[in-house]
Scaffold this active site. Structure first.
Site, short mmCIF file in Angstrom:
data_model
loop_
_atom_site.label_atom_id
_atom_site.label_comp_id
_atom_site.label_asym_id
_atom_site.label_seq_id
_atom_site.Cartn_x
_atom_site.Cartn_y
_atom_site.Cartn_z
CD1 TRP A 386 12.15 8.29 1.65
CD2 TRP A 386 13.40 7.04 3.01
NE1 TRP A 386 12.67 9.11 2.61
CE2 TRP A 386 13.44 8.37 3.46
CE3 TRP A 386 14.12 6.08 3.72
CZ2 TRP A 386 14.16 8.77 4.59
CZ3 TRP A 386 14.84 6.48 4.84
CH2 TRP A 386 14.86 7.79 5.26
CG ASN A 388 16.06 2.27 -5.20
OD1 ASN A 388 16.05 1.13 -5.64
ND2 ASN A 388 15.20 3.19 -5.60
CD1 TRP A 389 17.69 4.81 2.73
CD2 TRP A 389 19.87 4.55 3.08
NE1 TRP A 389 17.92 4.88 4.08
CE2 TRP A 389 19.25 4.73 4.31
CE3 TRP A 389 21.26 4.37 3.05
CZ2 TRP A 389 19.95 4.74 5.51
CZ3 TRP A 389 21.95 4.37 4.24
CH2 TRP A 389 21.30 4.55 5.44
CG ASN A 390 17.93 -0.08 5.04
OD1 ASN A 390 18.02 -1.28 4.80
ND2 ASN A 390 17.99 0.40 6.27
CB VAL A 393 14.59 -1.28 6.17
CG1 VAL A 393 13.36 -0.54 6.65
CG2 VAL A 393 15.52 -1.57 7.34
CG HIS A 394 12.01 -0.87 -0.10
ND1 HIS A 394 10.92 -0.03 -0.04
CD2 HIS A 394 11.95 -1.47 -1.32
CE1 HIS A 394 10.24 -0.12 -1.18
NE2 HIS A 394 10.85 -0.99 -1.97
CG HIS A 427 14.30 6.45 11.94
ND1 HIS A 427 13.57 5.62 11.12
CD2 HIS A 427 15.48 6.63 11.31
CE1 HIS A 427 14.28 5.32 10.04
NE2 HIS A 427 15.45 5.92 10.13
C1 LIG Z 1 6.26 2.90 1.82
C2 LIG Z 1 7.07 2.09 0.85
C3 LIG Z 1 7.09 0.63 1.26
C4 LIG Z 1 6.42 2.25 -0.50
O1 LIG Z 1 7.16 1.55 -1.43
P1 LIG Z 1 6.94 1.78 -3.01
O2 LIG Z 1 7.89 0.91 -3.73
O3 LIG Z 1 6.96 3.24 -3.29
O4 LIG Z 1 5.47 1.26 -3.20
P2 LIG Z 1 4.61 1.12 -4.55
O5 LIG Z 1 3.31 1.78 -4.34
O6 LIG Z 1 5.44 1.55 -5.71
O7 LIG Z 1 4.31 -0.44 -4.67
C5 LIG Z 1 5.23 -1.40 -4.32
C6 LIG Z 1 4.64 -2.76 -4.58
O8 LIG Z 1 3.29 -2.84 -4.12
C7 LIG Z 1 2.45 -3.30 -5.18
N1 LIG Z 1 1.16 -2.64 -5.09
C8 LIG Z 1 0.88 -1.33 -5.33
N2 LIG Z 1 -0.44 -1.11 -5.15
C9 LIG Z 1 -0.99 -2.30 -4.81
C10 LIG Z 1 -2.31 -2.72 -4.48
N3 LIG Z 1 -3.33 -1.87 -4.46
N4 LIG Z 1 -2.49 -4.02 -4.14
C11 LIG Z 1 -1.48 -4.89 -4.13
N5 LIG Z 1 -0.20 -4.56 -4.43
C12 LIG Z 1 0.04 -3.28 -4.76
C13 LIG Z 1 3.18 -2.90 -6.44
O9 LIG Z 1 2.79 -3.73 -7.51
C14 LIG Z 1 4.59 -3.12 -6.06
O10 LIG Z 1 4.90 -4.50 -6.15
P3 LIG Z 1 6.35 -5.03 -6.57
O11 LIG Z 1 7.28 -4.56 -5.46
O12 LIG Z 1 6.20 -6.51 -6.58
O13 LIG Z 1 6.66 -4.42 -7.88
C15 LIG Z 1 8.54 2.62 0.74
O14 LIG Z 1 8.54 3.98 0.46
C16 LIG Z 1 9.33 2.38 2.00
O15 LIG Z 1 9.91 1.32 2.15
N6 LIG Z 1 9.36 3.37 2.91
C17 LIG Z 1 10.00 3.26 4.19
C18 LIG Z 1 11.45 3.08 4.07
C19 LIG Z 1 12.12 3.22 5.38
O16 LIG Z 1 11.59 3.64 6.35
N7 LIG Z 1 13.37 2.87 5.43
C20 LIG Z 1 14.14 2.99 6.61
C21 LIG Z 1 15.52 3.04 6.25
S1 LIG Z 1 16.53 3.52 7.58
#
Ligand SMILES: CC(C)(COP(=O)(O)OP(=O)(O)OC[C@H]1O[C@@H](n2cnc3c(N)ncnc32)[C@H](O)[C@@H]1OP(=O)(O)O)[C@@H](O)C(=O)NCCC(=O)NCCS
Length: 503
Positions: A386, A388-390, A393-394, A427
């Protein structure tokens, strides 16, 4: 007894060196035939020493060959055992590709023999339009310009200070709510709009919703920064500092200079959901690259349509009866049969959309950031997939939803669940509204990603994790497709003679 040093594996290199030196001596002698000939001419003594040399070399070569024949083992692992450091499986990969092509060629032939040629490009038009003189989906897309102009007008007012932040927020809430509700009502109420046309219009409105939300946030951040700087009596954000005023930075836009129609429409058409005042731009349009992407887009569109009509639709039609009769073994067989074309179509769609189309638009607009996807195919966890694929949106989810929630003190799990809930809502919105039925299959599919992510991360690693991600994609999607098609068939066209005939 043989000397250990003579035959041990350790001495192999040393022996090789001896052989090489012996051989090189011989070669040297052969190459230096002319020199030797001149030596021969010098007298019988020289001739004698040359013959001796030749004999000596022949002896040492023969000795080395004999040693080689006697020692043929060394301490080593079998290639396929994990302890061996062998990693080159290119041949196996090629074998997989050959097998894949062969088995699909058989399926293709079987499909042709059973159904004949079903590909009909004209039929695609009827998926978008019921009546060639009525284009409701296109009209809906044109109307969306109103919402874009409302957002721009609101931002200009906010920048001038003629409306307060609170009023601005209220206008935005109203504007963004209408963006989601207006097309939904039109699609549900207008019978002339087809499911595909409706899905297209709703897709455009959803993208617009995300873009305008980002536009609102970024402009607010700019105002907050300007006010903070003004308060601390430092230079205003809107005035470039002297160090930035070089000729190279003259095209650099700063707030509120970005609030123009041109800037707004550049963002609307740019392949990103996250607004920025200054997007990275490429130097020029590469015509070769642009034409290659265009060619891919046209070719892959034909392929997607052809595969759907020829392969997917017949399998879906033949799955209706087992689904209605709840015949589990035949249902599973149809599900597995559908999984292959569905997955192939999804992969082609990924390339068509995230590589060909997005790069085409980006090249045309000289939009520099081409990070539309990462190596999701190597995902060993659902989370990595999730992330890396989109990427558009991510990035939006991280910047405008996830991080703001974390900053407000929400826990990581709660924030992740909220993002997936938000994504699940969209979705479902994009599937249920055009089909005019609410079944929550897409919603549940998206929400199921959370426990699945936990399970894969907890119990599976490496290649097993990667296989689990692939399996969830290959099997998960056709389950949702079959559910929706079945429900659509039951609610809308059970009496349709063409489908009834196919069963
Ligand atoms: C939910 C989602 C956003 C989580 O993303 P993730 O990368 O696993 O999140 P992480 O917990 O690893 O943290 C990501 C960022 O938040 C920051 N972070 C983590 N905890 C934090 C906190 N407590 N306070 C501030 N920042 C924080 C990290 O440092 C990281 O920052 P960076 O991107 O600058 O390195 C992701 O899974 C997602 O995009 N899901 C939905 C995707 C989707 O629906 N796509 C549809 C395609 S059709």
């Amino acid at each position: 007894m043989m000397d250990k040093d003579d035959f041990g594996p350790i001495t192999r290199n040393r022996r090789r060196a001896t052989i090489t030196s012996a051989k090189s001596e011989t070669v040297k002698l052969r190459n230096g035939a002319i020199a030797a000939a001149s030596d021969l001419r010098r007298g019988p003594k020289a001739r004698e020493s040359l013959t001796k040399n030749l004999q000596l070399n022949e002896d040492s070569t023969r000795k080395c060959d004999r040693y080689d024949k006697m020692s043929c083992h060394k301490l080593q692992e079998s290639m396929l055992s994990s302890a061996s450091s062998f990693k080159n499986y290119r041949g196996i990969l090629n074998w997989c590709v050959v097998m894949l092509v062969l088995s699909n060629a058989r399926l293709f032939l079987e499909n042709l023999l059973r159904y004949g040629i079903l590909v009909d490009p004209i039929q695609v038009v009827s998926l978008f339009l019921k009546d060639p003189y009525s284009w409701p989906a296109a009209c809906l897309v044109i109307v969306s310009n109103v919402f874009i102009l409302v957002a721009l007008y609101t931002e200009r007012r906010l920048a001038m200070g003629s409306i307060s932040e609170k009023v601005g927020l209220l206008i935005y809430i109203f504007n963004l709510t209408i963006i989601l509700c207006f097309p939904m009502v039109v699609v549900l109420k207008l019978p002339s709009i087809t499911p595909v046309g409706g899905a297209f219009a709703l897709g455009v409105y959803t993208i617009l919703f995300l873009k305008l939300y980002s536009y609102k946030d970024v402009n607010r951040w700019c105002r907050e920064r300007t006010q903070a700087k003004a308060r601390s009596l430092s230079r205003s954000l809107s005035c470039p500092s002297s160090s930035f005023a070089s000729s190279a930075m003259q095209s650099h836009v700063s707030y509120p200079g970005n609030l123009s129609l041109r800037d707004m429409y550049y963002f609307v058409f740019a392949p990103t959901l996250c607004y920025e005042l200054n997007f990275p731009r490429s130097e020029s349009i590469r015509m070769g690259f642009l034409l290659r992407r265009l060619f891919e887009m046209l070719l892959l569109t034909q392929l997607l349509v052809g595969l759907t009509q020829q392969w997917m639709v017949p399998v879906i039609r033949s799955s209706m009866k087992p689904l209605q009769e709840m015949d589990y073994s035949r249902m599973t067989e149809r599900l597995l049969r559908l999984a292959v074309p569905n997955h192939l179509i999804w992969l082609i769609f990924f390339y068509w959309f995230f590589h060909s189309s997005m790069n085409f638009v980006a090249e045309l607009l000289r939009f520099g950031d081409r990070e539309f996807y990462h190596d999701w195919w190597n995902s060993e966890t659902i989370t990595y997939f999730w992330q890396n694929w989109n990427i558009p949106v991510h990035k939006w989810c991280l910047r405008h939803f996830y991080k703001p929630l974390l900053r407000r003190g929400a826990g990581k799990l709660l924030s992740q669940s909220a993002v997936f809930f938000f994504s699940a809502f969209f979705h479902e919105y994009l599937v249920s509204v055009p089909l005019r039925m609410f079944r929550l299959w897409a919603f549940m599919g998206m929400m199921a990603q959370l426990p699945l992510a936990w399970f894969v991360a907890r119990f599976l690693r490496g290649n097993y994790g990667n296989a689990a991600v692939w399996l969830s994609l290959i099997i998960g999607q056709p389950i949702a497709v079959l559910m929706y098609v079945h429900d659509y068939y039951v609610t809308h066209c059970e009496d349709d003679p063409t489908i009834a005939e196919a069963l």
